[in-house]
Write a protein that holds these residues in place. Structure first.
Motif, PDB file in Angstrom:
ATOM      1  N   LEU A 169      28.867  22.699   3.485  1.00 39.37           N
ATOM      2  CA  LEU A 169      27.819  22.902   2.488  1.00 39.37           C
ATOM      3  C   LEU A 169      28.409  23.427   1.186  1.00 39.37           C
ATOM      4  CD1 LEU A 169      24.848  22.692   1.863  1.00 39.37           C
ATOM      5  CD2 LEU A 169      24.528  24.974   2.831  1.00 39.37           C
TER       6      LEU A 169
ATOM      7  N   ASN B 119      28.622  18.619  -6.061  1.00 44.30           N
ATOM      8  CA  ASN B 119      27.390  18.377  -6.801  1.00 44.30           C
ATOM      9  C   ASN B 119      27.476  18.929  -8.218  1.00 44.30           C
ATOM     10  OD1 ASN B 119      24.623  17.448  -6.960  1.00 44.30           O
ATOM     11  ND2 ASN B 119      24.058  19.615  -6.907  1.00 44.30           N
TER      12      ASN B 119
ATOM     13  N   VAL C 110      20.189  11.122   2.415  1.00 46.54           N
ATOM     14  CA  VAL C 110      20.561  12.533   2.584  1.00 46.54           C
ATOM     15  C   VAL C 110      19.734  13.418   1.661  1.00 46.54           C
ATOM     16  CG1 VAL C 110      22.422  14.220   2.244  1.00 46.54           C
ATOM     17  CG2 VAL C 110      22.895  12.057   3.408  1.00 46.54           C
ATOM     18  N   LEU C 111      19.578  13.016   0.400  1.00 49.04           N
ATOM     19  CA  LEU C 111      18.808  13.824  -0.548  1.00 49.04           C
ATOM     20  C   LEU C 111      17.337  13.905  -0.157  1.00 49.04           C
ATOM     21  CD1 LEU C 111      20.447  12.689  -3.895  1.00 49.04           C
ATOM     22  CD2 LEU C 111      20.785  14.852  -2.685  1.00 49.04           C
TER      23      LEU C 111
ATOM     24  N   LYS D 274      16.180  13.770   2.870  1.00 46.53           N
ATOM     25  CA  LYS D 274      16.124  14.672   4.019  1.00 46.53           C
ATOM     26  C   LYS D 274      16.181  16.125   3.554  1.00 46.53           C
ATOM     27  CE  LYS D 274      18.256  15.635   8.453  1.00 46.53           C
ATOM     28  NZ  LYS D 274      19.298  15.295   9.403  1.00 46.53           N
ATOM     29  N   MET D 275      17.085  16.407   2.610  1.00 44.91           N
ATOM     30  CA  MET D 275      17.199  17.770   2.082  1.00 44.91           C
ATOM     31  C   MET D 275      15.894  18.192   1.404  1.00 44.91           C
ATOM     32  SD  MET D 275      21.082  17.641   0.612  1.00 44.91           S
ATOM     33  CE  MET D 275      21.102  19.311  -0.036  1.00 44.91           C
ATOM     34  N   GLU D 276      15.311  17.299   0.610  1.00 35.72           N
ATOM     35  CA  GLU D 276      14.079  17.599  -0.125  1.00 35.72           C
ATOM     36  C   GLU D 276      12.915  17.862   0.842  1.00 35.72           C
ATOM     37  OE1 GLU D 276      11.396  18.200  -3.230  1.00 35.72           O
ATOM     38  OE2 GLU D 276      13.573  18.117  -3.311  1.00 35.72           O
TER      39      GLU D 276
ATOM     40  N   ASN E 243      13.017  19.039   3.781  1.00 30.25           N
ATOM     41  CA  ASN E 243      13.217  20.227   4.611  1.00 30.25           C
ATOM     42  C   ASN E 243      13.070  21.546   3.866  1.00 30.25           C
ATOM     43  OD1 ASN E 243      13.687  18.761   6.935  1.00 30.25           O
ATOM     44  ND2 ASN E 243      15.880  18.626   6.584  1.00 30.25           N
ATOM     45  N   HIS E 244      12.796  21.514   2.578  1.00 30.52           N
ATOM     46  CA  HIS E 244      12.700  22.807   1.870  1.00 30.52           C
ATOM     47  C   HIS E 244      11.294  23.190   1.533  1.00 30.52           C
ATOM     48  CE1 HIS E 244      11.739  21.056  -1.922  1.00 30.52           C
ATOM     49  NE2 HIS E 244      12.424  21.834  -2.685  1.00 30.52           N
TER      50      HIS E 244
END
Length: 141
Positions: free
Chosen positions: A8, A15, A133-134, A136-138, A140-141
């Motif tokens: 991470l 990033n 991936v992005l 999924k990240m979005e 999950n928050h």
């Protein structure tokens, strides 16, 4: 540091580099068209959030009201946005892109996206994987 934390951390560092490259490219394309990056950002944001006020744009862009007011004055002078009195609140104005503003921003972003793809040398498979991936990240928050 666990393996997950180390990965991470590497993603965050990578990033930051991507964002720096992105900002450099957007500055270049904005300036080639006689705009500042913030002017371009305001035009583009009005496309997504039309019929907005100076205060609304300040909140969305996380810039102070005086900065937005300055940008609005500059973009009005160039006829890239329009300003009309809000019929429901006579103490504020409603902002929108003009057709010229929409056209300028679309052209700049087309060139900008083409350069990003070339700079990062991404193909359709890369882009689809990154998008997954992005997303999924979005979610999950």
């Amino acid at each position: 540091m666990t393996a997950d934390r180390q990965l991470l951390k590497q993603i965050i560092i990578l990033n930051r580099g991507i964002r720096r490259t992105e900002r450099r490219i957007i500055r270049k394309h904005a300036r080639q068209n006689g705009l500042s990056p913030n002017q371009l950002l305001l035009i583009d944001t009005l496309e997504d959030f039309p019929n907005n006020s100076v205060m609304g744009m300040a909140e969305i862009l996380e810039l102070n009201k005086s900065t937005i007011s300055t940008l609005v004055s500059q973009l009005l002078e160039q006829r890239l946005i329009s300003k009309q009195l809000d019929p429901q609140n006579k103490s504020r104005f409603i902002l929108n892109d003009t057709s010229k503003g929409k056209h300028v921003a679309a052209g700049i972003y087309d060139n900008y996206l083409d350069e990003l793809i070339q700079t990062f040398r991404l193909d359709q498979l890369d882009l689809a994987g990154i998008k997954h991936v992005l997303e999924k990240m979005e979610s999950n928050h």
